[in-house]
Enzyme design. Structure first.
Site, PDB file in Angstrom:
ATOM      1  N   TYR A 295     -41.143 -13.852   7.457  1.00 39.45           N
ATOM      2  CA  TYR A 295     -40.839 -15.200   6.973  1.00 39.45           C
ATOM      3  C   TYR A 295     -39.638 -15.754   7.713  1.00 39.45           C
ATOM      4  O   TYR A 295     -38.842 -15.012   8.299  1.00 39.45           O
ATOM      5  CB  TYR A 295     -40.567 -15.214   5.458  1.00 39.45           C
ATOM      6  CG  TYR A 295     -39.388 -14.357   5.045  1.00 39.45           C
ATOM      7  CD1 TYR A 295     -38.095 -14.871   5.019  1.00 39.45           C
ATOM      8  CD2 TYR A 295     -39.562 -13.026   4.684  1.00 39.45           C
ATOM      9  CE1 TYR A 295     -37.016 -14.095   4.665  1.00 39.45           C
ATOM     10  CE2 TYR A 295     -38.485 -12.235   4.318  1.00 39.45           C
ATOM     11  CZ  TYR A 295     -37.216 -12.773   4.310  1.00 39.45           C
ATOM     12  OH  TYR A 295     -36.146 -11.994   3.953  1.00 39.45           O
TER      13      TYR A 295
ATOM     14  N   GLY B 252     -28.292  -8.191   2.672  1.00 43.98           N
ATOM     15  CA  GLY B 252     -29.215  -9.292   2.459  1.00 43.98           C
ATOM     16  C   GLY B 252     -29.899  -9.417   1.125  1.00 43.98           C
ATOM     17  O   GLY B 252     -30.882 -10.161   1.003  1.00 43.98           O
TER      18      GLY B 252
ATOM     19  N   HIS C 170     -31.558 -16.101  -5.770  1.00 46.27           N
ATOM     20  CA  HIS C 170     -31.823 -17.435  -5.225  1.00 46.27           C
ATOM     21  C   HIS C 170     -32.991 -18.100  -5.947  1.00 46.27           C
ATOM     22  O   HIS C 170     -33.760 -17.445  -6.668  1.00 46.27           O
ATOM     23  CB  HIS C 170     -32.090 -17.382  -3.718  1.00 46.27           C
ATOM     24  CG  HIS C 170     -33.282 -16.583  -3.318  1.00 46.27           C
ATOM     25  ND1 HIS C 170     -34.578 -17.028  -3.496  1.00 46.27           N
ATOM     26  CD2 HIS C 170     -33.388 -15.362  -2.716  1.00 46.27           C
ATOM     27  CE1 HIS C 170     -35.432 -16.131  -3.020  1.00 46.27           C
ATOM     28  NE2 HIS C 170     -34.723 -15.098  -2.548  1.00 46.27           N
TER      29      HIS C 170
ATOM     30  N   CYS D  47     -34.888  -9.438  -2.838  1.00 45.51           N
ATOM     31  CA  CYS D  47     -33.982 -10.371  -3.511  1.00 45.51           C
ATOM     32  C   CYS D  47     -34.376 -10.535  -4.975  1.00 45.51           C
ATOM     33  O   CYS D  47     -35.469 -10.157  -5.401  1.00 45.51           O
ATOM     34  CB  CYS D  47     -34.023 -11.729  -2.821  1.00 45.51           C
ATOM     35  SG  CYS D  47     -33.242 -11.746  -1.189  1.00 45.51           S
TER      36      CYS D  47
ATOM     37  N   ASN E 294     -35.491 -13.089  -7.461  1.00 49.22           N
ATOM     38  CA  ASN E 294     -36.069 -14.437  -7.540  1.00 49.22           C
ATOM     39  C   ASN E 294     -35.825 -15.038  -8.913  1.00 49.22           C
ATOM     40  O   ASN E 294     -36.023 -14.371  -9.939  1.00 49.22           O
ATOM     41  CB  ASN E 294     -37.575 -14.376  -7.299  1.00 49.22           C
ATOM     42  CG  ASN E 294     -37.940 -14.171  -5.827  1.00 49.22           C
ATOM     43  OD1 ASN E 294     -39.123 -14.208  -5.463  1.00 49.22           O
ATOM     44  ND2 ASN E 294     -36.959 -13.923  -4.980  1.00 49.22           N
TER      45      ASN E 294
END
Length: 427
Positions: free
Chosen positions: A339, A353, A357, A375, A377
């Site tokens: 991505y 990283g 978010h 991450c 979400n």
């Protein structure tokens, strides 16, 4: 013969004595009634008016000469730049001092209250030559002069310490999980010397310890999370300090910051939800999340994992919009999981990283299953809520993912025992 010698000796002494008496008589007679003399009543009654010799006037002994002691001594080389130049007077005072560098520029200094000593006030430079000239005086005002010429230490290279938070425009208020961070831009081999030059002062007092993660990075934290409202000041007093291998501190630096409210977001991966506590009270509950999908892939011999890591994460950065690309960790964009996107309301929680978010594309999975690359979400609404409240040093504590954070700078610093943490101190 023996008796004759003895008699002769005695006669000799008598003659001398008689002669001496005659001389004394002559002296007395010669002074009697002379101009500029003083005769007392007692002198008039003794000896039928003869005068006695006048008494000599008392005199004050001359003061000892003053001595000037200049440090460093003339001819000194490799003088420490952290040690001031001094001029001291023994048996007097210091009248004037001039300290100049090789360019003729004067270096300022101050006298003590009694002017028996002078001390330079400005720091000396590395690998420089200086000259000192001084004037002093003793109690009689008799002057004495002194001079010295010396050179300072020449480092192989210099290292600059960078402090976070509170330094170079960094945040002045941080969360309860924020460690004190010091990064040197050159390797430090004498960590004990460097650590002694680093001080953390808190109000109220908080005990803590340093932990070296590498030759360039050292962090300080208390045993448990900070208490809100704690005032913290940090100093790196390294100028003039050899931190090993002829590497010297480039500059002293300092920072100050305050610990803000306690904000902790605890996420249970098994339930896919989290709870926010602010200063110990529940502020938001049932926050739905979708985290790392798990598994891995191998690209060019590098294995990439997609599991969010468990442990206390510390907020390190915030971006209203952040470009995120899988190529940054070795996964090309044109691969099935690749991505390259602009992501809004991004809050970094690990150096490698992991972010909280906004993820409108995974709202359907949030609270149900994990779909991300690692991450956390959140829905756009929840992401906006967190972005407006969470900042540097706030805690995101993730549990039950099956993969723990490593212990490294910026990773799991509150997830290890206190004994493990303190083992990282050079002292």
């Amino acid at each position: 013969m023996v008796r004759g010698s003895a008699r002769g000796s005695v006669r000799g002494r008598s003659a001398v004595g008689t002669a001496t008496a005659a001389v004394l008589l002559a002296l007395v007679a010669g002074c009697t009634g002379g101009a500029g003399t003083t005769t007392t009543a007692a002198q008039g009654t003794a000896g039928g008016g003869g005068a006695a010799a006048p008494t000599a006037a008392a005199t004050t002994p001359a003061a000892e000469p003053a001595r000037l002691i200049i440090s460093p001594r003339n001819g000194t080389s490799a003088q420490s730049v952290a040690r001031p130049v001094t001029v001291k007077a023994v048996g007097g005072t210091v009248s004037a001092v001039t300290l100049r560098n090789a360019d003729g520029e004067a270096i300022k200094g101050t006298f003590n209250a009694t002017k028996t000593a002078w001390t330079s006030a400005d720091a000396l430079g590395y690998d420089k030559t200086y000259s000192v000239s001084a004037v002093g005086a003793n109690a009689d005002g008799r002057t004495v002069k002194g001079a010295s010429s010396f050179s300072t230490v020449a480092p192989r290279t210099l290292t600059m310490p960078y402090l976070f938070p509170g330094n170079d425009g960094g945040p002045k208020t941080v969360g309860v999980g924020q460690p004190v961070q010091v990064r040197f831009d050159e390797p430090v081999t004498d960590k004990a010397a460097a650590e002694k030059a680093l001080t953390v002062t808190t109000s109220p007092h908080v005990a803590g310890a340093w932990h070296w993660f590498s030759d360039q990075v050292v962090h300080w934290r208390p045993k448990t999370y900070w208490a809100p409202g704690t005032k913290v000041s940090v100093k790196a007093s390294v100028y003039g300090l050899n931190v090993g291998d002829d590497v010297y501190g480039q500059q002293d630096v300092a920072s100050a910051f305050t610990i803000g409210d306690s904000k902790i977001f605890t996420i249970d991966d098994k339930a896919h939800v989290g709870t926010v506590r602010i200063n110990g009270k529940v502020a938001k509950t049932g926050v739905k999340v979708s985290m790392g999908r798990g598994g891995s892939t191998t690209i060019d011999g590098q294995t990439i994992f997609f599991t969010t890591q468990s442990g206390p994460h510390i907020v390190a950065e915030k971006y209203p919009v952040k470009r995120m690309t899988s190529a940054s960790y070795g996964l090309p964009k044109d691969t099935p999981l690749g991505y390259d996107e602009l992501i809004s309301k991004a809050i970094r929680i690990t150096p490698d990283g992991e972010f909280l978010h906004s993820a409108p594309w995974s709202v359907w999975a949030q609270g149900k299953q994990n779909t991300s690359h690692g991450c956390v979400n959140l829905s756009p609404e929840n992401a906006a809520w967190f972005y407006s409240r969470f900042s540097y040093g706030d805690v995101v504590d993730i549990k039950n993912t099956g993969k723990d954070l490593p212990f490294a700078a910026g990773y799991n610093e509150w997830g290890v025992s206190w004994a493990t943490w303190t083992k990282g101190s050079a002292l």
